[in-house]
Write a protein that holds these residues in place. Structure first.
Motif, PDB file in Angstrom:
ATOM      1  N   MET A 117       1.240  -1.380  -0.168  1.00  0.00           N
ATOM      2  CA  MET A 117      -0.093  -0.077  -0.061  1.00  0.00           C
ATOM      3  C   MET A 117       0.728   1.391   0.414  1.00  0.00           C
ATOM      4  SD  MET A 117      -1.619  -0.054   3.965  1.00  0.00           S
ATOM      5  CE  MET A 117      -0.139   0.546   4.889  1.00  0.00           C
ATOM      6  N   ALA A 118      -0.139   2.238  -0.604  1.00  0.00           N
ATOM      7  CA  ALA A 118       1.086   3.776   0.127  1.00  0.00           C
ATOM      8  C   ALA A 118      -0.483   5.119   0.112  1.00  0.00           C
ATOM      9  CB  ALA A 118       1.916   3.534  -1.831  1.00  0.00           C
ATOM     10  N   LEU A 119      -0.525   5.326   0.887  1.00  0.00           N
ATOM     11  CA  LEU A 119      -1.393   5.778   1.818  1.00  0.00           C
ATOM     12  C   LEU A 119      -0.885   7.308   2.116  1.00  0.00           C
ATOM     13  CD1 LEU A 119      -3.922   2.915   2.052  1.00  0.00           C
ATOM     14  CD2 LEU A 119      -3.815   4.687   0.063  1.00  0.00           C
ATOM     15  N   TRP A 120      -1.382   8.305   2.656  1.00  0.00           N
ATOM     16  CA  TRP A 120      -1.634   9.303   3.196  1.00  0.00           C
ATOM     17  C   TRP A 120      -2.086   9.358   5.003  1.00  0.00           C
ATOM     18  CZ3 TRP A 120      -2.232  10.202  -2.139  1.00  0.00           C
ATOM     19  CH2 TRP A 120      -0.646   9.713  -2.812  1.00  0.00           C
ATOM     20  N   ASP A 121      -1.684   9.347   5.663  1.00  0.00           N
ATOM     21  CA  ASP A 121      -1.839   9.455   7.012  1.00  0.00           C
ATOM     22  C   ASP A 121      -2.222  10.710   7.416  1.00  0.00           C
ATOM     23  OD1 ASP A 121       0.029  10.785   7.809  1.00  0.00           O
ATOM     24  OD2 ASP A 121       1.481   9.585   9.142  1.00  0.00           O
ATOM     25  N   GLN A 122      -2.975  10.622   8.933  1.00  0.00           N
ATOM     26  CA  GLN A 122      -3.382  11.941   9.564  1.00  0.00           C
ATOM     27  C   GLN A 122      -2.448  13.147   9.546  1.00  0.00           C
ATOM     28  OE1 GLN A 122      -3.305   8.846  10.696  1.00  0.00           O
ATOM     29  NE2 GLN A 122      -3.643   9.803  13.152  1.00  0.00           N
ATOM     30  N   SER A 123      -1.476  12.931   9.557  1.00  0.00           N
ATOM     31  CA  SER A 123      -0.422  13.899   9.526  1.00  0.00           C
ATOM     32  C   SER A 123      -0.036  14.518   8.305  1.00  0.00           C
ATOM     33  CB  SER A 123       0.640  13.166  10.530  1.00  0.00           C
ATOM     34  OG  SER A 123       0.287  13.872  11.984  1.00  0.00           O
ATOM     35  N   GLY A 124      -0.431  14.045   6.810  1.00  0.00           N
ATOM     36  CA  GLY A 124       0.296  14.170   5.622  1.00  0.00           C
ATOM     37  C   GLY A 124       1.056  13.011   5.337  1.00  0.00           C
ATOM     38  N   ARG A 125       1.553  12.458   5.840  1.00  0.00           N
ATOM     39  CA  ARG A 125       2.840  11.419   5.805  1.00  0.00           C
ATOM     40  C   ARG A 125       2.273  10.351   4.610  1.00  0.00           C
ATOM     41  NH1 ARG A 125       5.254  10.702  11.829  1.00  0.00           N
ATOM     42  NH2 ARG A 125       3.046  10.581  11.441  1.00  0.00           N
ATOM     43  N   LEU A 126       2.883  10.322   4.028  1.00  0.00           N
ATOM     44  CA  LEU A 126       2.894   9.260   2.648  1.00  0.00           C
ATOM     45  C   LEU A 126       3.463   8.044   3.701  1.00  0.00           C
ATOM     46  CD1 LEU A 126       2.250   8.026  -0.276  1.00  0.00           C
ATOM     47  CD2 LEU A 126       4.001   8.349  -0.779  1.00  0.00           C
ATOM     48  N   VAL A 127       2.863   6.441   3.863  1.00  0.00           N
ATOM     49  CA  VAL A 127       3.078   5.531   4.122  1.00  0.00           C
ATOM     50  C   VAL A 127       2.998   4.182   3.243  1.00  0.00           C
ATOM     51  CG1 VAL A 127       3.073   6.341   6.434  1.00  0.00           C
ATOM     52  CG2 VAL A 127       1.250   5.553   5.464  1.00  0.00           C
ATOM     53  N   MET A 128       3.565   3.222   3.808  1.00  0.00           N
ATOM     54  CA  MET A 128       3.233   1.627   2.677  1.00  0.00           C
ATOM     55  C   MET A 128       3.824   0.631   3.886  1.00  0.00           C
ATOM     56  SD  MET A 128       6.058   3.863  -0.667  1.00  0.00           S
ATOM     57  CE  MET A 128       5.721   2.207  -1.465  1.00  0.00           C
ATOM     58  N   LYS A 129       3.738   0.068   3.208  1.00  0.00           N
ATOM     59  CA  LYS A 129       3.670  -1.513   3.729  1.00  0.00           C
ATOM     60  C   LYS A 129       5.030  -1.566   4.117  1.00  0.00           C
ATOM     61  CE  LYS A 129       3.827  -6.502   3.186  1.00  0.00           C
ATOM     62  NZ  LYS A 129       3.820  -7.647   2.314  1.00  0.00           N
ATOM     63  N   LYS A 130       6.472  -1.018   3.597  1.00  0.00           N
ATOM     64  CA  LYS A 130       7.605  -1.321   4.181  1.00  0.00           C
ATOM     65  C   LYS A 130       7.872  -0.592   5.372  1.00  0.00           C
ATOM     66  CE  LYS A 130       9.557   2.173   1.743  1.00  0.00           C
ATOM     67  NZ  LYS A 130       9.463   2.972   2.964  1.00  0.00           N
ATOM     68  N   ASP A 131       7.013   0.924   5.893  1.00  0.00           N
ATOM     69  CA  ASP A 131       7.359   1.209   6.892  1.00  0.00           C
ATOM     70  C   ASP A 131       6.730   0.752   8.515  1.00  0.00           C
ATOM     71  OD1 ASP A 131       8.403   3.654   6.154  1.00  0.00           O
ATOM     72  OD2 ASP A 131       5.962   3.755   4.688  1.00  0.00           O
ATOM     73  N   PHE A 132       5.742  -0.501   8.172  1.00  0.00           N
ATOM     74  CA  PHE A 132       4.848  -0.740   9.243  1.00  0.00           C
ATOM     75  C   PHE A 132       5.430  -2.674   9.653  1.00  0.00           C
ATOM     76  CE2 PHE A 132       1.856   1.607   7.487  1.00  0.00           C
ATOM     77  CZ  PHE A 132       2.087   3.047   9.282  1.00  0.00           C
ATOM     78  N   LEU A 133       6.680  -3.032   8.494  1.00  0.00           N
ATOM     79  CA  LEU A 133       6.930  -4.354   8.859  1.00  0.00           C
ATOM     80  C   LEU A 133       7.791  -3.746  10.060  1.00  0.00           C
ATOM     81  CD1 LEU A 133       8.042  -4.798   5.038  1.00  0.00           C
ATOM     82  CD2 LEU A 133       6.141  -6.320   6.483  1.00  0.00           C
ATOM     83  N   GLY A 134       7.979  -5.088  11.171  1.00  0.00           N
ATOM     84  CA  GLY A 134       8.498  -4.739  12.055  1.00  0.00           C
ATOM     85  C   GLY A 134       7.870  -4.679  13.137  1.00  0.00           C
TER      86      GLY A 134
END
Length: 279
Positions: A117-134
Protein backbone atom coordinates in the motif's frame (compact mmCIF):
# COMPACT_ATOMS: atom_id res chain seq x y z
CA UNK A 1 -12.45 13.02 -4.25
CA UNK A 2 -12.52 16.37 -6.04
CA UNK A 3 -15.50 15.53 -8.29
CA UNK A 4 -17.69 14.47 -5.37
CA UNK A 5 -16.74 17.58 -3.45
CA UNK A 6 -17.61 19.90 -6.34
CA UNK A 7 -21.03 18.25 -6.68
CA UNK A 8 -21.70 18.77 -2.97
CA UNK A 9 -20.78 22.44 -3.22
CA UNK A 10 -23.09 22.94 -6.19
CA UNK A 11 -25.96 21.46 -4.21
CA UNK A 12 -25.45 23.80 -1.24
CA UNK A 13 -24.88 26.86 -3.40
CA UNK A 14 -21.17 27.50 -2.85
CA UNK A 15 -18.58 28.19 -5.54
CA UNK A 16 -15.42 26.15 -5.92
CA UNK A 17 -12.39 25.81 -8.16
CA UNK A 18 -9.33 23.54 -8.04
CA UNK A 19 -5.88 24.93 -7.24
CA UNK A 20 -2.39 23.53 -6.80
CA UNK A 21 0.43 25.26 -5.01
CA UNK A 22 3.11 25.14 -2.32
CA UNK A 23 2.18 26.04 1.26
CA UNK A 24 4.84 28.46 2.50
CA UNK A 25 3.34 29.62 5.79
CA UNK A 26 0.32 29.19 8.06
CA UNK A 27 -0.84 31.79 10.57
CA UNK A 28 -2.31 30.99 13.96
CA UNK A 29 -5.79 31.91 12.72
CA UNK A 30 -5.56 29.34 9.92
CA UNK A 31 -4.72 31.59 6.95
CA UNK A 32 -2.22 29.83 4.67
CA UNK A 33 0.04 31.56 2.17
CA UNK A 34 0.26 29.41 -0.95
CA UNK A 35 2.48 29.97 -3.97
CA UNK A 36 0.87 28.91 -7.25
CA UNK A 37 2.49 25.92 -8.92
CA UNK A 38 4.08 28.12 -11.60
CA UNK A 39 5.29 30.64 -9.02
CA UNK A 40 3.27 33.46 -10.51
CA UNK A 41 0.73 34.14 -7.78
CA UNK A 42 0.44 34.07 -4.01
CA UNK A 43 -2.86 33.03 -2.45
CA UNK A 44 -4.27 33.39 1.05
CA UNK A 45 -6.58 30.49 1.87
CA UNK A 46 -8.17 29.51 5.16
CA UNK A 47 -7.39 25.99 6.37
CA UNK A 48 -9.74 23.92 8.51
CA UNK A 49 -8.76 23.04 12.07
CA UNK A 50 -7.78 19.56 10.94
CA UNK A 51 -5.60 20.78 8.06
CA UNK A 52 -3.83 23.23 10.36
CA UNK A 53 -2.57 20.20 12.30
CA UNK A 54 -1.43 18.35 9.18
CA UNK A 55 2.16 18.95 8.15
CA UNK A 56 1.38 20.85 4.95
CA UNK A 57 3.92 23.67 5.33
CA UNK A 58 6.60 23.32 2.65
CA UNK A 59 4.46 20.80 0.73
CA UNK A 60 2.89 21.03 -2.71
CA UNK A 61 -0.84 20.39 -2.35
CA UNK A 62 -4.04 20.22 -4.37
CA UNK A 63 -7.34 21.43 -3.00
CA UNK A 64 -10.67 23.04 -3.78
CA UNK A 65 -11.04 26.80 -3.28
CA UNK A 66 -14.44 27.40 -1.70
CA UNK A 67 -15.85 30.92 -1.51
CA UNK A 68 -18.58 31.41 1.04
CA UNK A 69 -19.69 35.02 1.56
CA UNK A 70 -16.39 36.94 1.92
CA UNK A 71 -14.21 34.03 3.09
CA UNK A 72 -12.04 31.90 0.82
CA UNK A 73 -11.26 28.42 2.12
CA UNK A 74 -9.13 25.51 0.98
CA UNK A 75 -10.95 22.21 1.38
CA UNK A 76 -10.17 18.60 0.54
CA UNK A 77 -6.42 19.25 0.75
CA UNK A 78 -4.27 16.39 -0.55
CA UNK A 79 -0.63 15.98 -1.51
CA UNK A 80 0.40 16.95 -5.03
CA UNK A 81 4.07 16.08 -4.60
CA UNK A 82 5.25 14.55 -7.88
CA UNK A 83 7.47 11.88 -6.31
CA UNK A 84 4.79 10.83 -3.85
CA UNK A 85 2.22 10.60 -6.63
CA UNK A 86 4.63 8.47 -8.68
CA UNK A 87 5.12 6.04 -5.79
CA UNK A 88 1.38 5.83 -5.18
CA UNK A 89 0.69 5.17 -8.86
CA UNK A 90 3.31 2.42 -8.94
CA UNK A 91 1.79 0.61 -5.95
CA UNK A 92 -1.75 1.16 -7.22
CA UNK A 93 -0.93 -0.33 -10.63
CA UNK A 94 0.83 -3.36 -9.13
CA UNK A 95 -2.00 -4.01 -6.68
CA UNK A 96 -4.56 -3.75 -9.50
CA UNK A 97 -2.74 -6.45 -11.46
CA UNK A 98 -2.54 -8.68 -8.36
CA UNK A 99 -6.26 -8.20 -7.73
CA UNK A 100 -7.17 -9.15 -11.29
CA UNK A 101 -4.83 -12.16 -11.24
CA UNK A 102 -6.36 -13.51 -8.01
CA UNK A 103 -9.91 -13.19 -9.30
CA UNK A 104 -12.47 -14.61 -6.87
CA UNK A 105 -9.68 -15.84 -4.59
CA UNK A 106 -8.53 -12.29 -3.86
CA UNK A 107 -9.39 -12.22 -0.13
CA UNK A 108 -6.25 -13.00 1.83
CA UNK A 109 -6.43 -15.79 4.37
CA UNK A 110 -4.49 -16.34 7.63
CA UNK A 111 -0.76 -16.80 7.09
CA UNK A 112 -0.86 -14.90 3.78
CA UNK A 113 1.17 -11.71 3.45
CA UNK A 114 -0.55 -8.33 3.67
CA UNK A 115 -0.76 -6.49 0.33
CA UNK A 116 1.40 -3.49 -0.43
CA UNK A 117 0.00 0.00 0.00
CA UNK A 118 0.99 3.64 -0.40
CA UNK A 119 -1.41 5.97 1.43
CA UNK A 120 -1.32 9.25 3.33
CA UNK A 121 -1.95 9.40 7.06
CA UNK A 122 -3.66 12.06 9.20
CA UNK A 123 -0.38 13.98 9.39
CA UNK A 124 -0.04 14.14 5.62
CA UNK A 125 2.80 11.59 5.55
CA UNK A 126 2.97 9.03 2.77
CA UNK A 127 3.28 5.59 4.34
CA UNK A 128 3.85 2.20 2.75
CA UNK A 129 3.77 -1.43 3.79
CA UNK A 130 7.50 -1.42 4.46
CA UNK A 131 7.04 1.27 7.11
CA UNK A 132 5.07 -1.18 9.26
CA UNK A 133 7.15 -4.31 8.84
CA UNK A 134 8.70 -5.16 12.20
CA UNK A 135 5.55 -3.98 14.02
CA UNK A 136 2.56 -6.10 15.06
CA UNK A 137 -0.50 -4.47 13.48
CA UNK A 138 -4.25 -4.30 13.99
CA UNK A 139 -6.07 -2.98 10.94
CA UNK A 140 -9.65 -2.00 10.16
CA UNK A 141 -11.72 0.10 7.72
CA UNK A 142 -14.19 2.94 8.44
CA UNK A 143 -15.52 6.13 6.89
CA UNK A 144 -15.80 9.30 8.95
CA UNK A 145 -19.33 10.32 7.94
CA UNK A 146 -20.83 6.98 9.02
CA UNK A 147 -23.76 7.62 11.36
CA UNK A 148 -24.69 4.00 12.17
CA UNK A 149 -23.64 3.73 15.82
CA UNK A 150 -23.05 -0.04 15.70
CA UNK A 151 -20.71 0.22 12.68
CA UNK A 152 -17.88 2.75 12.16
CA UNK A 153 -18.36 4.63 15.47
CA UNK A 154 -18.33 1.31 17.32
CA UNK A 155 -15.30 0.16 15.34
CA UNK A 156 -13.33 3.32 16.06
CA UNK A 157 -14.32 3.21 19.74
CA UNK A 158 -13.04 -0.37 19.91
CA UNK A 159 -9.75 0.71 18.32
CA UNK A 160 -9.50 3.53 20.86
CA UNK A 161 -10.00 1.02 23.71
CA UNK A 162 -7.36 -1.19 22.11
CA UNK A 163 -4.93 1.71 21.98
CA UNK A 164 -5.63 2.52 25.63
CA UNK A 165 -5.07 -1.12 26.61
CA UNK A 166 -1.77 -1.22 24.72
CA UNK A 167 -0.63 2.03 26.37
CA UNK A 168 -0.73 0.22 29.73
CA UNK A 169 1.61 -2.51 28.50
CA UNK A 170 5.34 -1.60 28.50
CA UNK A 171 6.04 -4.37 26.00
CA UNK A 172 3.55 -3.01 23.47
CA UNK A 173 5.39 0.14 22.43
CA UNK A 174 6.16 -1.46 19.06
CA UNK A 175 2.52 -2.24 18.22
CA UNK A 176 0.79 -0.11 15.57
CA UNK A 177 -2.89 0.40 14.69
CA UNK A 178 -4.12 1.23 11.18
CA UNK A 179 -7.52 2.47 10.05
CA UNK A 180 -8.11 2.86 6.31
CA UNK A 181 -11.03 4.93 5.03
CA UNK A 182 -13.14 3.42 2.28
CA UNK A 183 -14.44 6.88 1.42
CA UNK A 184 -11.25 8.66 0.26
CA UNK A 185 -13.27 11.11 -1.85
CA UNK A 186 -14.45 12.70 1.42
CA UNK A 187 -11.85 11.66 3.97
CA UNK A 188 -8.77 13.79 3.26
CA UNK A 189 -5.87 13.82 5.77
CA UNK A 190 -7.34 16.91 7.44
CA UNK A 191 -10.75 15.27 7.81
CA UNK A 192 -9.11 12.16 9.26
CA UNK A 193 -7.12 14.31 11.68
CA UNK A 194 -10.28 15.96 13.00
CA UNK A 195 -12.03 12.59 13.24
CA UNK A 196 -9.13 11.00 15.15
CA UNK A 197 -8.90 13.98 17.51
CA UNK A 198 -12.58 13.55 18.28
CA UNK A 199 -11.84 10.08 19.67
CA UNK A 200 -8.68 11.10 21.54
CA UNK A 201 -6.50 8.92 19.32
CA UNK A 202 -2.74 8.54 19.92
CA UNK A 203 -1.52 9.73 16.52
CA UNK A 204 1.91 8.10 16.83
CA UNK A 205 0.53 4.62 17.40
CA UNK A 206 -2.68 4.81 15.39
CA UNK A 207 -2.58 5.92 11.75
CA UNK A 208 -5.67 6.82 9.75
CA UNK A 209 -5.01 6.36 6.03
CA UNK A 210 -6.49 7.75 2.81
CA UNK A 211 -5.41 8.05 -0.80
CA UNK A 212 -6.08 6.69 -4.27
CA UNK A 213 -9.66 5.41 -4.49
CA UNK A 214 -8.74 2.55 -6.83
CA UNK A 215 -5.96 1.35 -4.55
CA UNK A 216 -8.24 1.45 -1.51
CA UNK A 217 -10.95 -0.48 -3.37
CA UNK A 218 -8.42 -3.20 -4.15
CA UNK A 219 -7.14 -3.22 -0.55
CA UNK A 220 -10.72 -3.76 0.61
CA UNK A 221 -11.00 -6.76 -1.71
CA UNK A 222 -7.78 -8.24 -0.37
CA UNK A 223 -8.97 -7.79 3.23
CA UNK A 224 -12.49 -9.07 2.54
CA UNK A 225 -14.31 -5.77 3.06
CA UNK A 226 -17.37 -5.16 0.87
CA UNK A 227 -19.31 -1.93 0.39
CA UNK A 228 -22.47 -0.79 -1.34
CA UNK A 229 -23.58 2.82 -1.75
CA UNK A 230 -27.25 3.05 -0.85
CA UNK A 231 -29.53 6.00 -0.06
CA UNK A 232 -26.66 8.48 0.36
CA UNK A 233 -24.54 6.33 2.64
CA UNK A 234 -22.19 3.32 2.45
CA UNK A 235 -23.43 -0.08 3.55
CA UNK A 236 -20.56 -2.37 4.48
CA UNK A 237 -19.28 -5.25 6.56
CA UNK A 238 -16.56 -4.79 9.17
CA UNK A 239 -13.61 -6.75 10.49
CA UNK A 240 -10.42 -6.38 12.50
CA UNK A 241 -7.29 -7.94 10.99
CA UNK A 242 -4.20 -8.72 13.07
CA UNK A 243 -0.88 -8.85 11.21
CA UNK A 244 2.49 -10.13 12.43
CA UNK A 245 5.75 -8.12 12.35
CA UNK A 246 6.67 -10.19 9.29
CA UNK A 247 3.56 -8.90 7.50
CA UNK A 248 1.49 -12.09 7.74
CA UNK A 249 -2.23 -12.10 8.57
CA UNK A 250 -2.63 -14.07 11.83
CA UNK A 251 -6.18 -13.37 13.01
CA UNK A 252 -9.47 -11.92 11.84
CA UNK A 253 -12.41 -10.81 13.99
CA UNK A 254 -15.67 -10.27 12.11
CA UNK A 255 -17.85 -7.32 13.07
CA UNK A 256 -17.27 -3.72 14.08
CA UNK A 257 -16.71 -4.30 17.80
CA UNK A 258 -14.15 -6.60 19.38
CA UNK A 259 -12.62 -7.47 22.76
CA UNK A 260 -9.79 -4.94 23.14
CA UNK A 261 -8.06 -6.89 25.91
CA UNK A 262 -8.04 -10.09 23.86
CA UNK A 263 -6.65 -8.34 20.77
CA UNK A 264 -4.04 -6.53 22.89
CA UNK A 265 -2.87 -9.91 24.22
CA UNK A 266 -2.60 -11.28 20.69
CA UNK A 267 -0.56 -8.28 19.57
CA UNK A 268 1.66 -8.49 22.64
CA UNK A 269 2.35 -12.15 21.89
CA UNK A 270 3.34 -11.23 18.34
CA UNK A 271 5.74 -8.61 19.69
CA UNK A 272 7.51 -11.31 21.71
CA UNK A 273 6.71 -9.76 25.11
CA UNK A 274 3.58 -11.71 26.09
CA UNK A 275 4.75 -12.14 29.66
CA UNK A 276 5.09 -8.42 30.34
CA UNK A 277 2.74 -7.10 33.03
CA UNK A 278 0.91 -3.80 32.83
CA UNK A 279 2.06 -0.83 34.88
Amino acid sequence: MIRTFIFFLAVVGLTAAPETGKVVSLSTDGMAKIVHSDGSTNFLRRFSEGDRKVGWIGRTVRYEVVTEATETQARGIVSADAEELRRVAEVTDTLRRETVDKGRMVSRMPNELMPNMALWDQSGRLVMKKDFLGHPLALNFVFTSCRVARMCPASTSSMKRLGDALAKLPGAANVRLLTITFDPETDSPGVLRTYADGYGIDHERHRFLTGDAGQIKDLMSHYGIQTLRDDGTIVHNAALIVISPEGRITYRSEGASFDAEDVAARLLKLSGTAGTKSR
